[in-house]
Design an enzyme around this catalytic site. Sequence first.
Site, PDB file in Angstrom:
ATOM      1  N   GLU A  33       0.832  -1.209   0.000  1.00 58.77           N
ATOM      2  CA  GLU A  33       0.000   0.000   0.000  1.00 58.77           C
ATOM      3  C   GLU A  33       0.862   1.252   0.000  1.00 58.77           C
ATOM      4  O   GLU A  33       1.904   1.310   0.656  1.00 58.77           O
ATOM      5  CB  GLU A  33      -0.958   0.013   1.191  1.00 58.77           C
ATOM      6  CG  GLU A  33      -0.277  -0.070   2.548  1.00 58.77           C
ATOM      7  CD  GLU A  33      -0.849   0.885   3.587  1.00 58.77           C
ATOM      8  OE1 GLU A  33      -0.766   2.120   3.371  1.00 58.77           O
ATOM      9  OE2 GLU A  33      -1.348   0.401   4.620  1.00 58.77           O
ATOM     10  N   LYS A 122      -7.254  -4.099  10.873  1.00 59.36           N
ATOM     11  CA  LYS A 122      -5.917  -3.574  11.145  1.00 59.36           C
ATOM     12  C   LYS A 122      -5.928  -2.984  12.550  1.00 59.36           C
ATOM     13  O   LYS A 122      -6.604  -1.993  12.798  1.00 59.36           O
ATOM     14  CB  LYS A 122      -5.591  -2.511  10.089  1.00 59.36           C
ATOM     15  CG  LYS A 122      -4.473  -1.556  10.436  1.00 59.36           C
ATOM     16  CD  LYS A 122      -4.390  -0.473   9.359  1.00 59.36           C
ATOM     17  CE  LYS A 122      -3.525   0.686   9.828  1.00 59.36           C
ATOM     18  NZ  LYS A 122      -3.384   1.713   8.775  1.00 59.36           N
TER      19      LYS A 122
END
Length: 201
Positions: A33, A122
């Site tokens: 990412e 997350k």
Amino acid sequence: MTRNLIAILRGLKPDEALAVTAALIEAGITAIEVPLNSPQPLESIERMASAFGNDALIGAGTVLSTHDVANVVQAGGKLIVSPNCDAEVIGATKAAGLQSFPGVFTATEGFAALKAGADGLKIFPASIMGPNGMAALKAVLPASVPVYAVGGAGPDNFGQWRAAGADGFGIGTALYTPGLAASEVAARARKLVSAYDEVMS
């Protein structure tokens, strides 16, 4: 083997993107990412997705709005990671067919994220929660949900997080800092993957 490791390339510039991505994939890290507060992040994502979209899950981090999600889709990204739990962002991500990993810190946020359709959670910042906090959270979350420790997890403490129930990790500065040569990223990535394999296999 598929490793539950997400490389976080905060500060990456477009002209570095392909070399750094190639280094990560070669080392065995195939989820990557680019945080949207990096320089020209959508250009980096577009280049990376075009070159490596068949070999890796490329996407964006620090995604805070549905507008951000639309931009990432247009750039060819397939992964949306956020520091927070925003049901609208999660919904837009899933409607577009992308993978959603929102940031959560409590059971309330975790279940809200799952209700909205998140693919995984997350834990952020994991360094504040600690392994004991994660173990308590894992005890109430559905066992099928992948939970990643992000912020404070690395090769030196993978074992502690694994013992607490972590399914994977998001790794930022231990892998990449702005301006780091691709060769150094490769060396860090190999070390990281070796430590991961030792603990998680």
